[in-house]
Motif scaffolding. Structure first.
Motif, mmCIF file in Angstrom:
data_model
loop_
_atom_site.group_PDB
_atom_site.id
_atom_site.type_symbol
_atom_site.label_atom_id
_atom_site.label_comp_id
_atom_site.label_asym_id
_atom_site.label_seq_id
_atom_site.Cartn_x
_atom_site.Cartn_y
_atom_site.Cartn_z
ATOM 1 N N GLU A 9 0.836 -1.209 0.000
ATOM 2 C CA GLU A 9 0.000 0.000 0.000
ATOM 3 C C GLU A 9 0.868 1.255 0.000
ATOM 4 O O GLU A 9 0.640 2.197 -0.755
ATOM 5 C CB GLU A 9 -0.910 0.010 1.251
ATOM 6 C CG GLU A 9 -2.377 -0.186 0.980
ATOM 7 C CD GLU A 9 -2.770 0.027 -0.462
ATOM 8 O OE1 GLU A 9 -2.903 1.213 -0.864
ATOM 9 O OE2 GLU A 9 -2.939 -0.959 -1.229
ATOM 10 N N ALA A 10 1.882 1.255 0.849
ATOM 11 C CA ALA A 10 2.762 2.418 0.955
ATOM 12 C C ALA A 10 3.511 2.650 -0.356
ATOM 13 O O ALA A 10 3.673 3.798 -0.795
ATOM 14 C CB ALA A 10 3.744 2.233 2.110
ATOM 15 N N ARG A 38 2.454 1.859 -3.234
ATOM 16 C CA ARG A 38 1.467 2.375 -4.189
ATOM 17 C C ARG A 38 1.267 3.875 -3.969
ATOM 18 O O ARG A 38 1.303 4.664 -4.904
ATOM 19 C CB ARG A 38 0.143 1.625 -4.025
ATOM 20 C CG ARG A 38 -0.793 1.745 -5.224
ATOM 21 C CD ARG A 38 -2.188 1.186 -4.958
ATOM 22 N NE ARG A 38 -2.197 -0.145 -4.348
ATOM 23 C CZ ARG A 38 -1.966 -1.286 -5.020
ATOM 24 N NH1 ARG A 38 -1.758 -1.261 -6.321
ATOM 25 N NH2 ARG A 38 -1.989 -2.437 -4.396
ATOM 26 N N LYS A 39 1.119 4.252 -2.704
ATOM 27 C CA LYS A 39 0.901 5.672 -2.376
ATOM 28 C C LYS A 39 2.059 6.534 -2.840
ATOM 29 O O LYS A 39 1.883 7.668 -3.246
ATOM 30 C CB LYS A 39 0.736 5.827 -0.860
ATOM 31 C CG LYS A 39 -0.642 5.424 -0.364
ATOM 32 C CD LYS A 39 -1.120 6.373 0.748
ATOM 33 C CE LYS A 39 -2.446 5.893 1.331
ATOM 34 N NZ LYS A 39 -2.213 4.877 2.397
ATOM 35 N N LYS A 40 3.261 5.975 -2.716
ATOM 36 C CA LYS A 40 4.439 6.736 -3.146
ATOM 37 C C LYS A 40 4.570 6.793 -4.657
ATOM 38 O O LYS A 40 5.500 7.405 -5.177
ATOM 39 C CB LYS A 40 5.717 6.105 -2.567
ATOM 40 C CG LYS A 40 5.868 6.355 -1.088
ATOM 41 C CD LYS A 40 7.229 5.909 -0.572
ATOM 42 C CE LYS A 40 7.364 6.252 0.895
ATOM 43 N NZ LYS A 40 7.789 5.139 1.741
#
Ligand code: ARG
Length: 599
Positions: free
Chosen positions: A295-296, A298-300
């Protein structure tokens, strides 16, 4: 406390600085001509070139500055501008006495200790270990001990391979072979509320009765071969892998059993080899970090879709070769080898928080680590230089290919140890030690000789070099071998025992004979060997030193009578011998080699 080489280097550096030149020109090395000098400095040549001066004239100026240094017996200019240094017997005796009194045998500590994580061994559940794992274990253990000796805080982690595709393969192979296990565990999708401790005990008993290490050794290769040939079988295994990772309860129970059975056997085999990990964290231990990590990423904006899979691109402009992307989530939804490596970096950040992590793994995985390290930097989990792949070449058979068993199969660590121990027994019998030792002591010595054989053969080469496994040569008591070093250590031990029986006490060191000089200089060289090995993560510098020290001791022992010498001389020589033994054992200990009492 410093070695003569650094102390003299500093003195020369000051002399260069007084002449208006960089102190680094004062670097001192062991002499190329030990018959003429102990150390030399070649800096005047480069310094003169840089300053547009005459090298001999500059060399003379520097040499003159050291002329009255009491630590030197002679300072002479040679050739086009080399400075030759001969240490005074006083300075040499003082340095030898310092080493003799030092519990660390002359090994210095680093100025700024760090936290270092060593990732090595890397065995897998069910998959037999191959020579890559053997070398990783031997080299990694040595690097771990070396870093620890120099004062760093070190954790050695096995990074147990317990979470990949091989788990899915084993699950379906066991289910196919044992319908009762499939019937009991297959339907357990989630942790059922009613699953009691008694149920768990019953499952454990069932699995223990039916699935042992031999079964895993047999089932895995067959399943792996079948998966290659039959895509539907492979897909079943992939699904099982993904479901295991998602937490399917029945699969987890079976997996735990595979994990425990393998780990117990591996720990035993590694221990016999003198390899002991501080941590046995597995790939599975970071499973829960993977979801949030993905998830992280992806967010980045680091994660991109690629043919149904999720990847992180790590290629950089100016790359000389193609650096593959990190495959984070496969098209089946599984976490991959690199995914667990990335999550492990994050996990280590949160737990041990190392300033440096060294991955002692086969050179053939260089691309994998380049990819993972770049992804870790992009994600902000590590800074450049904090992660380092310490690669190594292969151990080959006589055919020049990675070592295999006679039947052509993958080598098992315990078979290799058994084979080498059998050879060690044979050698001990040849040396006439068959009857001289109690059976238990004989076995203990044979194992120590075997471990020394395997480890020294490996560690005496630069790790990047591949070598051919030659048991006949490696196990010899003569030549540059592990058993030779043990034999020399045992000789000193028995000399010191004899001295004690005779009531001959060690005394102050007074260097006089050439062979004593040589031994004192060899002792002084330990620190430099350690420093080089530390900096380059290359234990062969320590192996080289151990060999040179053993040889120098042997020469000293032949040239200088000890027990029959007059009291003062005898005392000095006994102290020298004890220092040599302690340093030899310290060096061997770094290599992970223990010495027997008798041999
Ligand atoms: N289990 C791996 C193999 O058998 C080696 C693991 C090396 N360490 C790592 N962090 N990837 O090839």
């Amino acid at each position: 406390m410093s070695d003569l080489r650094s102390v003299l280097g500093e003195a020369l550096g000051e002399a260069f600085a007084r002449a208006g030149l960089a102190a680094s020109f004062g670097r001192v090395t062991a002499s190329d001509r030990p018959d003429l000098a102990d150390f030399q400095c070649n800096g005047a040549l480069a310094a003169a070139k840089a300053a547009g001066r005459n090298p001999r004239e500059l060399g003379q100026q520097v040499a003159d500055a050291l002329a009255s240094d009491s630590r030197l017996e002679a300072v002479a200019l040679a050739g086009p501008g080399f400075i030759n240094l001969k240490v005074s017997t006083g300075a040499l005796s003082a340095r030898a006495a310092e080493i003799a009194a030092d519990p660390r045998a002359g090994a210095a500590l680093v100025d700024a200790p760090r936290r270092v994580l060593i990732d090595y061994g890397g065995p897998n559940v069910a998959k037999a270990m191959h020579v890559g794992h053997l070398r990783s274990s031997i080299i990694g253990e040595a690097v771990k001990r070396l870093y620890r000796l120099r004062g760093d805080e070190v954790i050695g982690d096995a990074h147990f391979g317990d979470w990949g595709f091989q788990m899915g393969l084993l699950i379906i192979a066991v289910f196919d072979e044992h319908p009762d296990i499939a019937a009991r565990l297959g339907p357990l999708e989630t942790d059922p509320a009613g699953f009691s401790d008694a149920d768990r005990a019953a499952v454990d008993a069932l699995l223990s009765a039916k699935i042992g290490l031999d079964d895993l050794d047999r089932l895995y290769p067959a399943a792996a071969a079948r998966a290659k040939a039959e895509p539907p079988y492979r897909d079943r295994a992939r699904r099982a892998t993904a479901e295991l990772q998602e937490g399917r309860f029945g699969y987890r129970l079976l997996w735990r059993h595979f994990h425990d059975v393998t780990r117990a056997a591996l720990e035993r085999d590694f221990h016999a080899l003198g390899v002991d990990f501080d941590s046995w964290k597995g790939e599975s231990d970071v499973n829960d970090l993977i979801g949030p990590m993905v998830e992280a990423l992806r967010k980045k904006g680091l994660l991109v879709a690629d043919e149904g899979a999720q990847i992180v691109r790590v290629a950089r402009e100016g790359d000389k070769r193609e650096v593959p992307p990190l495959l984070v989530v496969s098209s089946e939804g599984s976490a991959m080898y690199g995914t667990t490596d990335l999550a492990t970096i994050l996990d280590r950040r949160h737990t041990f928080d190392p300033a440096l992590a060294l991955y002692v793994v086969d050179q053939r995985q260089a691309d994998h680590f380049e990819t993972v390290f770049r992804a870790a930097e992009l994600a902000g989990y590590a800074r450049a230089g904090e992660l380092e792949h310490v690669g190594f070449g292969t151990m080959n058979g006589p055919d020049g290919k990675p070592f295999k068993t006679r039947e052509g199969g993958i080598l098992k660590l315990r078979d290799l140890i058994e084979m080498t121990t059998a050879k060690a027994r044979e050698r001990l019998h040849e040396a006439g030690l068959g009857g001289a030792l109690e059976p238990q002591a004989f076995e203990d010595t044979a194992l120590k000789v075997a471990v020394a054989t395997l480890k020294f053969a490996d560690l005496s080469n630069f790790r990047g070099t591949s070598y051919v496994f030659d048991l006949e040569r490696f196990s010899s008591f003569e030549g540059k071998t592990g058993p030779y070093l043990l034999y020399q250590a045992v000789r000193v031990k028995s000399l010191l025992r004899k001295a004690e029986e005779d009531g001959a006490a060690p005394g102050p060191i007074a260097i006089a004979e050439p062979a004593e000089r040589e031994l004192a200089l060899a002792l002084d060289g330990f620190e430099h060997a350690l420093a080089e090995a530390y900096e380059k993560k290359a234990p062969h510098f320590v192996a080289e030193h151990a060999y040179r020290l053993a040889q120098t001791f042997s020469k000293f022992y032949a040239a200088c009578p000890i027990l029959t010498a007059p009291q003062a001389v005898r005392g000095s020589r006994l102290t020298l011998a004890a220092a040599a033994l302690r340093q030899l054992q310290t060096a061997l200990d770094v290599l992970g080699i223990a010495t027997p009492e008798r041999m």
